[in-house]
Design a protein around this motif. Structure first.
Motif, short mmCIF file in Angstrom:
data_model
loop_
_atom_site.label_atom_id
_atom_site.label_comp_id
_atom_site.label_asym_id
_atom_site.label_seq_id
_atom_site.Cartn_x
_atom_site.Cartn_y
_atom_site.Cartn_z
N GLY A 37 4.48 15.98 -7.51
CA GLY A 37 5.17 14.68 -7.57
C GLY A 37 5.34 14.10 -6.18
O GLY A 37 6.36 13.47 -5.88
N GLN A 56 5.21 9.70 -4.12
CA GLN A 56 6.27 8.75 -3.74
C GLN A 56 7.62 9.48 -3.74
O GLN A 56 7.72 10.66 -4.09
N ILE A 65 11.15 11.35 -3.17
CA ILE A 65 11.57 12.55 -2.43
C ILE A 65 10.37 13.40 -2.08
O ILE A 65 10.24 13.91 -0.95
N ASP A 76 0.00 14.98 -7.66
CA ASP A 76 0.73 13.99 -8.45
C ASP A 76 -0.11 13.59 -9.66
O ASP A 76 -1.35 13.64 -9.61
N ILE A 77 0.56 13.16 -10.72
CA ILE A 77 -0.17 12.69 -11.90
C ILE A 77 -0.90 11.39 -11.59
O ILE A 77 -1.91 11.07 -12.22
N VAL A 108 -2.80 15.85 -10.88
CA VAL A 108 -2.40 16.91 -11.81
C VAL A 108 -1.26 16.43 -12.70
O VAL A 108 -0.36 15.73 -12.24
N ASP A 109 -1.33 16.80 -13.97
CA ASP A 109 -0.16 16.65 -14.84
C ASP A 109 0.47 18.03 -14.91
O ASP A 109 -0.07 18.94 -15.56
N VAL A 110 1.60 18.21 -14.25
CA VAL A 110 2.18 19.56 -14.15
C VAL A 110 2.65 20.10 -15.51
O VAL A 110 2.87 21.31 -15.64
N ASN A 155 8.64 19.68 -7.18
CA ASN A 155 9.43 18.45 -7.06
C ASN A 155 9.26 17.49 -8.25
O ASN A 155 10.17 16.72 -8.55
N TYR A 186 17.30 15.59 -19.80
CA TYR A 186 16.93 15.80 -18.39
C TYR A 186 17.88 16.83 -17.75
O TYR A 186 17.44 17.77 -17.09
N LYS A 195 17.12 20.54 -16.10
CA LYS A 195 17.48 20.87 -14.72
C LYS A 195 18.38 22.10 -14.67
O LYS A 195 18.31 22.90 -13.73
N GLY A 219 22.17 14.97 -5.45
CA GLY A 219 22.91 13.89 -6.09
C GLY A 219 21.99 12.67 -6.14
O GLY A 219 20.77 12.80 -5.98
N VAL A 222 19.72 9.91 -5.10
CA VAL A 222 18.92 9.67 -3.90
C VAL A 222 18.15 8.37 -4.10
O VAL A 222 17.60 8.13 -5.18
N THR A 224 15.24 6.29 -4.35
CA THR A 224 13.79 6.45 -4.52
C THR A 224 13.32 5.38 -5.51
O THR A 224 14.16 4.72 -6.15
P1 NAD Z 1 10.11 9.52 -8.41
O1 NAD Z 1 9.99 9.07 -9.82
O2 NAD Z 1 10.35 8.49 -7.35
O3 NAD Z 1 8.79 10.34 -8.02
C1 NAD Z 1 8.32 11.34 -8.88
C2 NAD Z 1 6.85 11.55 -8.68
O4 NAD Z 1 6.44 12.54 -9.65
C3 NAD Z 1 5.99 10.30 -8.94
O5 NAD Z 1 5.05 10.13 -7.89
C4 NAD Z 1 5.28 10.60 -10.27
O6 NAD Z 1 3.99 9.99 -10.38
C5 NAD Z 1 5.21 12.11 -10.23
N1 NAD Z 1 5.08 12.69 -11.58
C6 NAD Z 1 5.67 12.28 -12.72
N2 NAD Z 1 5.25 13.01 -13.76
C7 NAD Z 1 4.37 13.92 -13.26
C8 NAD Z 1 3.58 14.94 -13.85
N3 NAD Z 1 3.62 15.17 -15.18
N4 NAD Z 1 2.80 15.69 -13.04
C9 NAD Z 1 2.75 15.45 -11.71
N5 NAD Z 1 3.45 14.47 -11.10
C10 NAD Z 1 4.27 13.71 -11.88
O7 NAD Z 1 11.24 10.66 -8.41
P2 NAD Z 1 12.29 11.11 -7.27
O8 NAD Z 1 13.50 10.31 -7.43
O9 NAD Z 1 11.61 11.17 -5.96
O10 NAD Z 1 12.63 12.58 -7.77
C11 NAD Z 1 11.95 13.73 -7.30
C12 NAD Z 1 12.63 14.97 -7.87
O11 NAD Z 1 14.01 15.00 -7.51
C13 NAD Z 1 12.60 15.03 -9.41
O12 NAD Z 1 12.47 16.37 -9.83
C14 NAD Z 1 13.97 14.51 -9.79
O13 NAD Z 1 14.38 14.98 -11.05
C15 NAD Z 1 14.81 15.12 -8.68
N6 NAD Z 1 16.08 14.43 -8.47
C16 NAD Z 1 16.08 13.14 -8.06
C17 NAD Z 1 17.29 12.50 -7.87
C18 NAD Z 1 17.37 11.07 -7.42
O14 NAD Z 1 18.47 10.50 -7.42
N7 NAD Z 1 16.28 10.45 -7.01
C19 NAD Z 1 18.51 13.18 -8.12
C20 NAD Z 1 18.45 14.50 -8.54
C21 NAD Z 1 17.22 15.13 -8.71
#
Ligand code: NAD
Length: 255
Positions: free
Chosen positions: A20, A23, A25, A44-45, A70-72, A98, A162, A166, A193, A195, A197
């Motif tokens: 992931g 983009q 985190i 990334d997917i 990749v689709d994880v 991630n 979700y 987690k 917490g 973030v 994005t």
């Molecule tokens: P985001 O949606 O901005 O980015 C996620 C990325 O994962 C994207 O590029 C997407 O294309 C990719 N993705 C989605 N499905 C996929 C798959 N099946 N296989 C491979 N890649 C895939 O998300 P983010 O906000 O950067 O979050 C990143 C991680 O942090 C996630 O695990 C999220 O649950 C966790 N998180 C985020 C927050 C927040 O507030 N942003 C808070 C707690 C936890």
């Protein structure tokens, strides 16, 4: 002491795979490892976005980067991702699970396909990629970093499925750490917490005034806050830390 700490944060001989990572985190995590000298797999997917991000990170930090589509949630694709990383970059030292999808939706309005997607990416994605990577990580002082979320506590209506995925990642982290510690593999988890994005953009904008009040440090997180914790946990500075979940959440919730 400071020199030893600096050495511990040098990843120049290491290969790091971040899922992931196109983009949000994950992108900042991948860039931070590249800055620390690692060869980085941007998985990334969205294969096109992964390619763009990998190129930008390589250009910015002068390290080798590899984009993998990749689709994880698919175990065969996760295995292929690891095989490609090993074939192209010579091994794998750190796996950062991630990839995750949230998508607020009340449970009673949700369908099994919604659960499949959320659990498929956030939990099965972690299991699939870890299972594929473990043979590579054994005996290389390999590291796995998983992701929870503050939602695991069950305080966020709309994030029931979700949050459950987690919570499972936290439990998986602790048990796996006990199973693979004697193989030289450490397994830890970060628990962010809110973030800023692309995934949270609309939510953060809507609640811009209220959100900081929930955080002891008066602000929501930035991707770099989480990236710093991930790099630390993956480094030798954390050589005696395993099975832990590190809350990276600015003191959420102070109320
Ligand atoms: P985001 O949606 O901005 O980015 C996620 C990325 O994962 C994207 O590029 C997407 O294309 C990719 N993705 C989605 N499905 C996929 C798959 N099946 N296989 C491979 N890649 C895939 O998300 P983010 O906000 O950067 O979050 C990143 C991680 O942090 C996630 O695990 C999220 O649950 C966790 N998180 C985020 C927050 C927040 O507030 N942003 C808070 C707690 C936890």
């Amino acid at each position: 002491m400071l020199e030893a700490f600096e050495d511990a944060l040098d990843f120049s001989e290491q290969v790091v795979c971040v899922t992931g990572a196109a983009q949000g985190i994950g992108e900042t995590v991948a860039a931070s490892f590249a800055e620390a000298g690692a060869s980085v797999v941007v998985a990334d997917i969205d294969a096109d976005a992964a390619a763009t991000t990998a190129e930008a990170i390589g250009a910015a930090h002068g390290t080798e980067t590899l984009a993998v589509g990749v689709d994880v949630s698919d175990s065969d694709e996760a295995r292929a991702m690891v095989e490609t990383a090993v074939a192209e970059l010579g091994g794998l030292d750190v796996l950062v699970n991630n990839a995750g999808v949230a998508g607020a939706q009340r449970f009673r309005d949700s369908e099994p396909e919604d659960w499949d997607r959320k659990i498929g990416v956030s939990l099965y994605g972690t299991l699939n990629c870890t299972s594929a990577a473990l043979p590579e990580l054994v005996d290389r002082s390999g590291v796995v970093i998983n992701y929870a979320s503050s939602s695991y506590r069950g305080n966020d209506p709309g994030l029931a499925v979700y949050g459950a995925a987690k919570a499972a990642n936290r439990s998986f982290t602790k048990t796996l750490a006990k199973e693979v510690g004697s193989d030289g593999v450490r397994v830890n988890c970060v628990c962010p917490g809110t973030v800023r994005t692309p995934a949270t953009e609309a939510f953060v904008e809507q609640y811009a005034d209220e959100l900081p009040e929930s955080y002891a440090l008066d602000r929501i997180g930035e991707p770099a806050d989480v990236a710093a914790a991930v790099v630390f946990l993956a480094s030798d500075a954390a050589a005696w830390i395993t099975g832990e979940t590190l809350h990276v959440d600015g003191g959420y919730s102070r109320r």
